[in-house]
Design an enzyme around this catalytic site. Structure first.
Site, PDB file in Angstrom:
ATOM      1  N   TYR A   1      32.811  52.098  38.616  1.00  0.00           N
ATOM      2  CA  TYR A   1      31.562  52.135  39.541  1.00  0.00           C
ATOM      3  C   TYR A   1      31.899  52.820  40.574  1.00  0.00           C
ATOM      4  O   TYR A   1      33.443  53.767  40.692  1.00  0.00           O
ATOM      5  CB  TYR A   1      31.721  50.974  40.592  1.00  0.00           C
ATOM      6  CG  TYR A   1      30.448  49.582  39.646  1.00  0.00           C
ATOM      7  CD1 TYR A   1      29.232  50.072  39.283  1.00  0.00           C
ATOM      8  CD2 TYR A   1      31.618  47.590  40.237  1.00  0.00           C
ATOM      9  CE1 TYR A   1      28.364  48.772  38.764  1.00  0.00           C
ATOM     10  CE2 TYR A   1      30.953  47.714  39.978  1.00  0.00           C
ATOM     11  CZ  TYR A   1      29.428  47.650  39.008  1.00  0.00           C
ATOM     12  OH  TYR A   1      28.695  46.207  38.591  1.00  0.00           O
TER      13      TYR A   1
ATOM     14  N   CYS B   1      44.899   1.098  34.648  1.00  0.00           N
ATOM     15  CA  CYS B   1      45.305   1.869  35.184  1.00  0.00           C
ATOM     16  C   CYS B   1      44.519   2.313  36.033  1.00  0.00           C
ATOM     17  O   CYS B   1      43.748   2.985  36.314  1.00  0.00           O
ATOM     18  CB  CYS B   1      45.365   3.639  34.380  1.00  0.00           C
ATOM     19  SG  CYS B   1      46.146   4.864  34.889  1.00  0.00           S
TER      20      CYS B   1
ATOM     21  N   GLU C   1      30.303  49.172  51.066  1.00  0.00           N
ATOM     22  CA  GLU C   1      29.774  49.110  49.869  1.00  0.00           C
ATOM     23  C   GLU C   1      31.253  48.152  49.839  1.00  0.00           C
ATOM     24  O   GLU C   1      32.110  47.276  50.884  1.00  0.00           O
ATOM     25  CB  GLU C   1      30.241  50.075  49.278  1.00  0.00           C
ATOM     26  CG  GLU C   1      31.781  51.352  49.379  1.00  0.00           C
ATOM     27  CD  GLU C   1      31.462  52.567  48.877  1.00  0.00           C
ATOM     28  OE1 GLU C   1      31.716  53.110  48.772  1.00  0.00           O
ATOM     29  OE2 GLU C   1      30.152  52.975  48.779  1.00  0.00           O
TER      30      GLU C   1
ATOM     31  N   CYS D   1      53.272   6.402  31.817  1.00  0.00           N
ATOM     32  CA  CYS D   1      52.450   6.344  32.841  1.00  0.00           C
ATOM     33  C   CYS D   1      52.587   5.871  33.993  1.00  0.00           C
ATOM     34  O   CYS D   1      53.441   5.441  35.036  1.00  0.00           O
ATOM     35  CB  CYS D   1      50.687   5.880  33.177  1.00  0.00           C
ATOM     36  SG  CYS D   1      49.628   6.412  34.697  1.00  0.00           S
TER      37      CYS D   1
ATOM     38  N   CYS E   1      47.359   8.601  29.282  1.00  0.00           N
ATOM     39  CA  CYS E   1      47.782   7.148  29.397  1.00  0.00           C
ATOM     40  C   CYS E   1      46.897   6.398  28.939  1.00  0.00           C
ATOM     41  O   CYS E   1      45.072   6.253  28.649  1.00  0.00           O
ATOM     42  CB  CYS E   1      47.460   7.459  31.172  1.00  0.00           C
ATOM     43  SG  CYS E   1      47.183   5.308  31.796  1.00  0.00           S
TER      44      CYS E   1
ATOM     45  N   LYS F   1      35.224  46.899  48.429  1.00  0.00           N
ATOM     46  CA  LYS F   1      36.179  47.409  47.675  1.00  0.00           C
ATOM     47  C   LYS F   1      36.663  46.266  46.200  1.00  0.00           C
ATOM     48  O   LYS F   1      36.896  45.326  46.013  1.00  0.00           O
ATOM     49  CB  LYS F   1      37.591  46.809  48.851  1.00  0.00           C
ATOM     50  CG  LYS F   1      38.801  47.376  47.639  1.00  0.00           C
ATOM     51  CD  LYS F   1      39.612  48.375  49.979  1.00  0.00           C
ATOM     52  CE  LYS F   1      40.463  48.671  49.252  1.00  0.00           C
ATOM     53  NZ  LYS F   1      41.476  48.824  47.916  1.00  0.00           N
TER      54      LYS F   1
ATOM     55  N   CYS G   1      50.383   3.929  36.352  1.00  0.00           N
ATOM     56  CA  CYS G   1      50.701   1.858  35.959  1.00  0.00           C
ATOM     57  C   CYS G   1      51.343   1.485  34.596  1.00  0.00           C
ATOM     58  O   CYS G   1      51.168   0.484  33.950  1.00  0.00           O
ATOM     59  CB  CYS G   1      48.889   2.070  34.872  1.00  0.00           C
ATOM     60  SG  CYS G   1      48.807   2.706  33.383  1.00  0.00           S
TER      61      CYS G   1
ATOM     62  N   LYS H   1      39.773  43.404  54.047  1.00  0.00           N
ATOM     63  CA  LYS H   1      40.098  42.881  52.605  1.00  0.00           C
ATOM     64  C   LYS H   1      40.176  41.395  53.251  1.00  0.00           C
ATOM     65  O   LYS H   1      40.118  40.987  54.651  1.00  0.00           O
ATOM     66  CB  LYS H   1      41.969  43.015  53.195  1.00  0.00           C
ATOM     67  CG  LYS H   1      42.348  44.856  52.831  1.00  0.00           C
ATOM     68  CD  LYS H   1      41.979  45.381  51.382  1.00  0.00           C
ATOM     69  CE  LYS H   1      43.360  45.319  50.497  1.00  0.00           C
ATOM     70  NZ  LYS H   1      43.940  45.759  51.223  1.00  0.00           N
TER      71      LYS H   1
ATOM     72  N   ASP I   1      38.578  45.225  43.153  1.00  0.00           N
ATOM     73  CA  ASP I   1      39.873  45.664  42.216  1.00  0.00           C
ATOM     74  C   ASP I   1      40.490  45.753  41.049  1.00  0.00           C
ATOM     75  O   ASP I   1      39.732  45.151  40.477  1.00  0.00           O
ATOM     76  CB  ASP I   1      40.203  43.750  43.064  1.00  0.00           C
ATOM     77  CG  ASP I   1      42.006  43.707  43.629  1.00  0.00           C
ATOM     78  OD1 ASP I   1      42.524  44.209  43.203  1.00  0.00           O
ATOM     79  OD2 ASP I   1      42.602  42.709  42.965  1.00  0.00           O
TER      80      ASP I   1
HETATM   81  S1  IVH Z   1      36.828  54.765  48.954  1.00  0.00           S
HETATM   82  C1  IVH Z   1      39.254  58.357  50.948  1.00  0.00           C
HETATM   83  N1  IVH Z   1      36.102  52.970  47.823  1.00  0.00           N
HETATM   84  O1  IVH Z   1      40.845  51.555  46.927  1.00  0.00           O
HETATM   85  C2  IVH Z   1      38.079  57.385  49.893  1.00  0.00           C
HETATM   86  N2  IVH Z   1      38.052  53.280  47.399  1.00  0.00           N
HETATM   87  O2  IVH Z   1      42.502  52.186  49.626  1.00  0.00           O
HETATM   88  C3  IVH Z   1      39.127  56.905  49.530  1.00  0.00           C
HETATM   89  N3  IVH Z   1      38.693  51.437  46.025  1.00  0.00           N
HETATM   90  O3  IVH Z   1      42.874  53.607  45.535  1.00  0.00           O
HETATM   91  C4  IVH Z   1      38.622  55.174  48.571  1.00  0.00           C
HETATM   92  N4  IVH Z   1      37.142  50.352  45.671  1.00  0.00           N
HETATM   93  O4  IVH Z   1      41.383  52.573  44.450  1.00  0.00           O
HETATM   94  C5  IVH Z   1      37.051  53.541  48.177  1.00  0.00           C
HETATM   95  N5  IVH Z   1      34.264  51.668  47.282  1.00  0.00           N
HETATM   96  C6  IVH Z   1      35.699  51.912  47.707  1.00  0.00           C
HETATM   97  C7  IVH Z   1      36.643  51.495  46.652  1.00  0.00           C
HETATM   98  C8  IVH Z   1      38.308  51.849  47.023  1.00  0.00           C
HETATM   99  C9  IVH Z   1      38.172  50.425  46.092  1.00  0.00           C
HETATM  100  C10 IVH Z   1      40.761  51.583  45.946  1.00  0.00           C
HETATM  101  C11 IVH Z   1      40.393  52.866  45.479  1.00  0.00           C
HETATM  102  C12 IVH Z   1      40.981  53.675  46.074  1.00  0.00           C
HETATM  103  C13 IVH Z   1      41.708  52.520  46.585  1.00  0.00           C
HETATM  104  C14 IVH Z   1      41.860  53.183  48.499  1.00  0.00           C
END
Ligand code: IVH
Length: 684
Positions: free
Chosen positions: A228, A438, A118, A413, A431, A120, A416, A319, A122
Site C-alpha cells: 500500500y 467428567c 490512514e 484427567c 479424557c 499504520k 475426573c 498506536k 504493520d
Molecule cells: S508515513 C514521514 N504512513 O511507520 C513519514 N508510515 O514510523 C513517513 N508506516 O517506517 C512515514 N503505515 O514503515 C507512514 N500510513 C503510513 C504508515 C507508515 C506504516 C510505517 C513505516 C515507517 C514507520 C514510521
C-alpha cells in the site's frame, strides 16, 4: 487467429502484456478480479512462450519478469535521495489533542486543521523508484538514509505495477509505502511451512520481512506479498498535488495500490473518531495494523511545519495498545474441554497485553508444545488479537534458564481421574471419562448449550454453570429447564432480579430452531454450518436421530468422520434420553418434511428458491420469526432485514409496517403465513 498472432508477434506480445497487467491491477489493486485464474495463467504462458522464442521482446514491465531470478550474493546498498523518516507516536487521546494543538500553533491556524487519516500498516517501509513510468529500483528503508536494493524481490509482488498507468509519466517518481502480508496468506504460508517441516513465522510482519529479504527472488515470488502506497520521495517532471489526500487519489489513478481505509477529518475530534472507528473494525481487516496515522492534509502546511530530528511535525502515528508482550511461563497445566480434549495451557506471570492482563495462554496441543519447544521457566512472547484466546507465539531462546522443565502430558484427567487417551491419528489427547463422569466436560457442554449461537440463554455464564454443576443442582442440559426460582436465588452472587432474568431467558429459549437445537447438543464435529445442513436435509429431529450412515452421508458437507460421530452420539441411550427430556421440558421448534423425504417436489422448490431473498415483517399468526426464517433457509432461500429491488418475497404478518409499503411500491410478491408455507411445500 494463430496466423494473425504470428504475423505480428510484437503486437501480440504487447497486447498480452497490457492484458495481463490490466487483470493483475483489477485483482490486486481494485480487489475486483476481471478473469478466472486459469485464463490469466493461459495468457501468461502464451506470453512466456513468445518471449522465449523472441527474447528481444522481453521488456522490463512484462509480467513474466515477476517470477524471480538467480539468487544474489548479497543486497546492494541504496542511498535514498530523500531520507525515509519515521513517525512520532501517540498512545492516548491527550497525545492526539497535544499533537493537534502543536500543529495549530505551528500554522497559526484560527480554525480546525484538516488531516488525512490512514492506517499504520504493520509491515516494511519500501521506496519504489519509477523512471519515465517504469519501475527501476526498489529499496528497503534501512536506517532511513541507506537501504537495501530489493528490486528483484519487489518485482515479484503483483500488486506493484511495473509500469504506471498514465500517459505522460514523471521523469522520476519515488513512491513510498508498506509491503505486508494479509492474515489469510500468512496462515496459508505457515501451514505450508509446517507441512514442509520448515520453521513457521511468528506473525505476518516477520513473514513479510523474511520473504522480502530473500536473496533468492524465486522464493519471494511464491510468497503472497501486498503493498500500500502512503507517501512520496523525489518527484521530477510532474506537479505535486496540493494535498496528501489528493496525492493518494493520484496514486490510485496511476495504478498504485492505496488502502481504502482513509479519509479527511477536521481537528482532534475527527482524528479520535477515526481512531475509534478503525479500532472497532481492526480485527475484521484482512491485514494487521498497529495504529492509525494522521497527516496534515495540505502539503504546503506540511512544508511549513517541517521536521524535528528524524520525524515530521505534520504527522503522528496513534498506536493501538500492543498485542504482544514478553512474560515468564511459571507452569504448564492442562484444561479439559467439552469434548474431553486436553489443552496444555501456559500459566504466565501476569502481563498486560493490549490493555488486558493475561495470566493464561493456550498451547493448543502436545505437538504444539514440542514444536514451539515451550518449557516451564521460559520467557515467551504472548499475543492477544481481538477476542481470541491469548496464545504463546514463540520462546525467547536466549532467556532460557538452565533448569527449564519440559511439559509432560498427564496420564489421567485432572478433573475426573479417568485415563487420558490420544488416538494415533489425532493431535489431541482426550479424557476418556465422557460428560457423565467428567465435571469439566459437563460444564463445557452446558456452556456450549446455553451459548449465543446455540440456545442463546442470556445470563447463564461460566460462574453460574460452575456452581450449578458443583452443587449438583443440575447434571444435564434438560435439568436447566427444571430450575426454579429458589434454587437459583440461593446461589452466590445471585440477586433475585438476576434469577428472574435467567428464568425468563430459559423460558424464551424454549422456542428455537432445529438447527440451533442440533448445534446445542454439542455433537463432535457438528458445528453451526453442519447443524443447519442437517436441519435443512432431514427437517425433523427424529429423522436426524434415526438416520443411517448412508443417509447422513447424503447431507451436504457431511463426510465419513462427521457421519460416524453423529451416529455414535445418537446410539448412546443417554443422549437420546436427553433429547426426549428437553422436548418434555418444553423445548420446541418448527419441523418440516425435509428434503430427503420429499425428494422430488421439495428439491424442485429448493432449487427454485435457491438464493432468493425473503424479508419478514410484522407478526405471523403461528410461526415465530426464527422458525419462519429457518424454514426459508432450509428451502435454500435467504432472509434479509430490509426490502430492496433484490427482494423476491415479503412475508407479512399483523402490524406489518413500512417494509410492506415499500414492497408494494416495488411490486414485490407479498405472502402471508399460509402463502409462505404453501410456497415452501411447492404447492403454489
Ligand atoms: S508515513 C514521514 N504512513 O511507520 C513519514 N508510515 O514510523 C513517513 N508506516 O517506517 C512515514 N503505515 O514503515 C507512514 N500510513 C503510513 C504508515 C507508515 C506504516 C510505517 C513505516 C515507517 C514507520 C514510521
Amino acid at each position: 487467429m494463430q496466423d494473425e498472432l504470428f504475423a505480428d508477434v510484437p503486437a501480440r506480445a504487447a497486447w498480452l502484456r497490457a492484458e495481463l497487467n490490466r487483470h493483475a491491477h483489477a485483482y490486486y489493486v481494485l480487489d475486483n478480479p476481471s478473469i478466472p485464474d486459469a485464463e490469466y495463467d493461459r495468457l501468461f504462458l502464451e506470453l512466456s512462450a513468445l518471449e522465449q522464442q523472441h527474447p528481444e521482446l522481453r521488456s522490463p514491465d512484462s509480467p513474466t519478469q515477476r517470477v524471480g531470478g538467480a539468487p544474489l550474493p548479497q543486497f546492494e546498498a541504496v542511498r535514498h535521495s530523500v531520507p525515509m523518516l519515521s513517525l512520532g507516536n501517540g498512545f492516548d487521546d491527550d497525545d492526539v489533542v497535544a499533537f493537534d494543538r502543536r500543529v495549530r500553533e505551528g500554522l497559526r491556524a484560527d480554525g480546525e486543521v484538516d488531516y488525512a487519516t490512514e492506517l499504520k500498516f504493520d509491515g516494511l517501509a519500501i521506496n519504489l523508484r519509477y523512471e519515465n513510468g517504469i519501475l527501476v529500483e526498489a529499496a528497503t528503508r534501512g536506517d532511513g538514509a541507506t537501504g537495501e536494493n530489493v528490486t528483484a524481490n519487489i518485482r515479484t509482488i503483483r500488486a506493484i505495477p511495473l509500469r504506471l498507468r498514465m500517459e505522460n509519466p514523471p521523469t522520476v517518481l519515488d513512491v513510498r509505502g508498506e509491503v505486508l502480508m494479509f492474515k489469510a496468506d500468512f496462515d496459508r504460508l505457515n501451514t505450508r511451512q509446517r507441512d514442509a517441516g520448515q520453521k513457521e513465522f511468528a506473525n505476518p510482519r516477520n513473514a513479510a520481512a523474511g520473504s522480502l529479504r530473500q536473496l533468492d527472488s524465486r522464493i519471494t515470488s511464491q510468497r503472497a506479498l501486498r503493498f500500500y502506497a502512503y507517501g512520496i520521495g523525489v518527484l521530477e517532471g510532474a506537479a505535486l498535488p496540493d494535498s496528501h489526500a489528493a496525492l493518494l487519489d493520484w496514486f490510485d489513478a496511476i495504478g498504485m495500490p492505496v488502502c481504502k481505509e482513509r479519509s479527511i477529518v477536521s481537528g482532534a475530534e475527527g482524528l479520535l473518531a477515526f481512531y475509534r472507528d478503525i479500532g472497532a473494525r481492526r480485527a475484521a481487516l484482512p491485514y494487521e495494523i498497529d495504529g492509525v496515522v494522521y497527516k496534515v492534509n495540505r502539503l504546503a502546511d506540511q512544508q511549513r511545519l517541517g521536521f524535528v530530528s528524524r520525524a515530521p511535525r505534520f504527522a503522528i502515528a496513534h498506536k493501538f495498545p500492543a498485542q504482544e508482550a514478553l512474560t515468564l511461563v511459571q507452569d504448564i497445566g492442562v484444561q479439559v474441554g467439552r469434548t474431553g480434549a486436553i489443552t496444555p495451557v501456559a500459566r504466565l506471570a501476569p502481563v498486560s497485553v493490549g490493555g488486558v492482563t493475561v495470566t493464561n495462554a493456550t498451547l493448543h496441543n502436545e505437538d504444539e508444545v514440542r514444536r514451539k519447544d515451550v518449557r516451564i521457566g521460559d520467557t515467551v512472547i504472548v499475543r492477544r488479537a481481538g477476542d481470541v484466546i491469548p496464545e504463546v507465539v514463540a520462546v525467547v531462546p536466549e532467556r532460557r534458564p538452565a533448569d527449564a522443565r519440559e511439559f509432560l502430558m498427564p496420564a489421567v484427567c485432572p478433573v475426573c481421574g479417568s485415563a487420558i487417551i490420544r488416538a494415533e491419528d489425532e493431535a489431541v489427547a482426550r479424557c476418556s471419562g465422557g460428560w457423565t463422569k467428567c465435571a469439566a466436560q459437563k460444564k463445557g457442554g452446558l456452556l456450549h448449550f446455553v451459548s449465543r449461537r446455540a440456545m442463546d440463554i442470556e445470563g447463564l455464564g461460566e460462574q453460574l454453570v460452575e456452581q450449578l454443576v458443583d452443587r449438583h443442582v443440575i447434571a444435564t442440559a434438560a435439568d436447566l429447564y427444571k430450575l426454579g426460582f429458589a434454587s437459583l436465588a440461593e446461589l452466590e452472587r445471585m440477586a433475585d432480579k438476576s434469577a428472574r432474568n435467567v428464568l425468563n431467558a430459559l423460558e424464551k429459549s424454549k422456542s428455537t430452531t432445529l438447527a440451533r437445537f442440533i448445534y446445542a447438543l454439542g455433537i463432535r464435529h457438528v458445528g453451526e454450518a453442519t447443524a443447519k445442513e442437517l436441519a435443512r436435509h432431514f427437517g425433523r429431529m427424529d429423522s436426524v436421530m434415526d438416520a443411517t450412515l448412508e443417509q447422513l452421508l447424503e447431507v451436504a458437507d457431511v463426510g465419513p468422520v462427521v457421519a460416524a460421530s453423529i451416529q455414535q452420539f445418537f446410539v448412546d441411550p443417554l443422549n437420546r434420553e436427553l433429547v426426549e427430556q428437553l422436548r418434555a421440558g418444553g423445548v420446541h421448534w418448527a419441523e418440516h418434511e425435509g428434503i430427503a423425504a420429499a425428494a422430488t417436489d421439495a428439491d424442485k422448490v429448493g432449487s427454485a428458491l435457491q438464493g432468493k431473498t425473503f424479508v419478514l415483517t410484522g407478526t405471523l399468526p403461528n410461526l415465530t420469526r426464527d422458525a419462519a426464517a429457518a424454514m426459508i433457509e432450509a428451502a435454500g432461500g435467504k432472509v434479509a432485514g430490509s426490502v430492496s429491488k433484490k427482494t423476491a418475497y415479503v412475508v407479512a404478518g399483523e402490524e406489518a409496517g413500512s417494509k410492506l409499503v415499500k414492497a408494494a411500491e416495488l411490486g414485490i410478491a407479498i405472502l402471508d403465513e399460509t402463502g409462505l408455507i404453501e410456497l415452501l411445500k411447492g404447492i403454489s
